[in-house]
Write a protein that holds these residues in place. Structure first.
Motif, short mmCIF file in Angstrom:
data_model
loop_
_atom_site.label_atom_id
_atom_site.label_comp_id
_atom_site.label_asym_id
_atom_site.label_seq_id
_atom_site.Cartn_x
_atom_site.Cartn_y
_atom_site.Cartn_z
N LYS A 117 92.97 53.85 87.22
CA LYS A 117 93.51 55.05 86.57
C LYS A 117 94.48 54.71 85.44
O LYS A 117 95.27 55.55 85.04
CB LYS A 117 94.22 55.92 87.61
N GLU A 118 94.43 53.47 84.99
CA GLU A 118 95.40 53.02 83.98
C GLU A 118 94.82 52.96 82.59
O GLU A 118 93.66 52.57 82.41
CB GLU A 118 95.83 51.58 84.31
N ILE A 119 95.66 53.27 81.59
CA ILE A 119 95.31 53.01 80.19
C ILE A 119 96.37 52.04 79.68
O ILE A 119 97.56 52.34 79.76
CB ILE A 119 95.31 54.30 79.37
N ILE A 141 90.78 51.13 79.19
CA ILE A 141 90.83 52.45 79.84
C ILE A 141 90.17 52.33 81.21
O ILE A 141 88.97 52.01 81.30
CB ILE A 141 90.09 53.50 78.99
N CYS A 178 90.02 57.18 84.82
CA CYS A 178 90.87 58.07 84.01
C CYS A 178 90.11 59.36 83.73
O CYS A 178 88.94 59.32 83.34
CB CYS A 178 91.26 57.40 82.69
N GLN A 218 93.36 62.90 80.80
CA GLN A 218 94.27 61.75 80.74
C GLN A 218 93.97 60.91 79.49
O GLN A 218 94.88 60.49 78.78
CB GLN A 218 94.07 60.92 82.01
N VAL A 219 92.69 60.67 79.23
CA VAL A 219 92.31 59.88 78.06
C VAL A 219 92.72 60.61 76.79
O VAL A 219 93.36 60.06 75.89
CB VAL A 219 90.79 59.59 78.06
N HIS A 272 96.49 60.61 76.01
CA HIS A 272 97.28 59.37 76.03
C HIS A 272 97.67 58.96 74.61
O HIS A 272 96.83 58.91 73.72
CB HIS A 272 96.47 58.24 76.69
N THR A 316 85.84 62.11 85.18
CA THR A 316 86.35 60.84 84.67
C THR A 316 85.45 60.30 83.56
O THR A 316 84.25 60.61 83.50
CB THR A 316 86.45 59.80 85.78
#
Ligand SMILES: Cc1cc2nc3c(=O)[nH]c(=O)nc-3n(C[C@H](O)[C@H](O)[C@H](O)COP(=O)(O)OP(=O)(O)OC[C@H]3O[C@@H](n4cnc5c(N)ncnc54)[C@H](O)[C@@H]3O)c2cc1C
Length: 305
Positions: free
Chosen positions: A59-61, A71, A75, A79-80, A83, A110
């Motif tokens: 779930k990290e960018i 990415i 995510c 969220q994308v 960001h 996602t």
């Protein structure tokens, strides 16, 4: 809906082992916006689903080495799109994520699920093709990376092998002057799957490279008009020679010629092909307009500040 088990793996290796042992009846699960609908419709009958969202990094960018952006596959679209690192350099992807369904669905759907579903109409795919993203895959043999264009193999088919799953998408550096436009045609203005989509991306080319075309480097990708998303290579090459109004018309026609659409319940092949030309032309014109607006903002060289 037929009942199934819901499994939460402790780490990547356990997730991979669960998927491999399931022999196709154990499915990766992310937002579930595709999987649950297909399960409810009886198109897939999983014995169990493996929720991959909690695995580290999913779930990290975060910035990668040498200006890349990583990415996590889990995510969400929102969220994308929200960001700052994505907004700063990859506006094309922001537009694509924001075009998916509704705000509520984008809180759940996602980017990884969009790719793994492998629909030719997946809205993030044309942007990812233009950005030349790399898919990182975890599996029994460890980690491997492949270009996104090799990840999509056919309608509903990816390059994933038994026990493998998508962990992240890696975006190459995108220069500050890069511009992109995503145009999508659905049956309704909001919340519909694409009947046709076209992503247009232009970057200055490698400035240190004396052979870089003066018009910049152009990339065009098409969605929902072939068994997988497609790059329109001849249209791209034409734009690198000529971005005059006549050149744009030629490139748009070449993009339409690259399409391999079919007739289905949402549109005829002929309509889809014609719309590729329209959306490509609009995308190219919008990118050029955006570029000239940006240039007009620049202070004149040597002028008063
Ligand atoms: C009302 C509605 C409107 C929609 N509108 C759009 C739209 O406008 N544009 C669009 O592109 N899509 C649209 N979709 C489709 C869907 O929302 C997207 O494809 C979404 O991004 C899927 O992500 P997810 O996390 O929900 O995937 P999931 O449903 O969890 O998974 C999708 C598939 O990929 C597999 N999978 C998931 N993650 C992985 C992984 N990491 N590794 C390997 N396999 C994996 C699953 O097993 C499943 O087969 C819509 C869906 C609905 C219900």
């Amino acid at each position: 809906m037929q009942p199934f088990d819901y499994l939460i793996p402790g780490d990547h290796a356990e997730a991979s082992a669960l998927l491999a042992a399931g022999n196709g009846r154990v499915r990766p699960f992310m937002g579930g916006t595709d999987l649950l609908i297909r399960t409810r419709g009886g198109f897939v009958r999983p014995q169990a689903v493996v929720d991959l969202k909690g695995l580290p990094g999913m779930k990290e960018i975060r910035p990668g080495d040498d200006g890349w952006l990583i990415i996590g596959a889990a995510c969400t679209m929102n969220q994308v799109a929200m960001h700052p690192l994505v907004q700063a350099r990859y506006d094309l992807l922001v537009q694509a994520c924001n075009s998916v369904a509704s705000y509520q669905l984008r809180n759940r759907a996602t980017i990884g699920g969009n790719c793994c579903n492998a629909s030719p109409a997946a809205d993030t795919a044309p942007a990812l093709y233009c950005l030349e993203a790399v898919a990182e895959i975890y599996g029994p043999q460890g980690i491997r990376r492949i270009p996104i264009a090799q990840f999509f193999v056919g309608p509903g088919k990816t390059a994933l092998r038994s026990g493998e799953f998508l962990t992240s998408l890696h975006l190459p550096p995108s220069p500050q002057d890069a511009r992109g436009v995503f145009n999508k045609l659905g049956r309704t203005k909001m919340g519909d799957i694409s009947v046709v989509s076209v992503a247009v991306y232009r970057r200055s080319g490698r400035l240190a490279d004396p052979t870089a075309p003066a018009t910049g480097e152009w990339r065009i990708a098409l969605g929902a008009v072939g068994p997988t998303p497609l790059r329109a290579a001849e249209a791209e090459a034409a734009l690198m020679q000529d971005t005059s109004p006549a050149g744009i018309r030629v490139a748009a026609a070449l993009a339409a010629a690259a399409a391999r659409p079919i007739d289905d319940i949402r549109a005829s092949a002929a309509y889809r092909r014609a719309m590729v030309a329209v959306l490509a032309r609009r995308g190219i014109e919008a990118v050029l307009a955006d570029l000239s607006a940006a240039r007009a903002q620049l202070p004149a060289a040597g002028g008063a500040s």
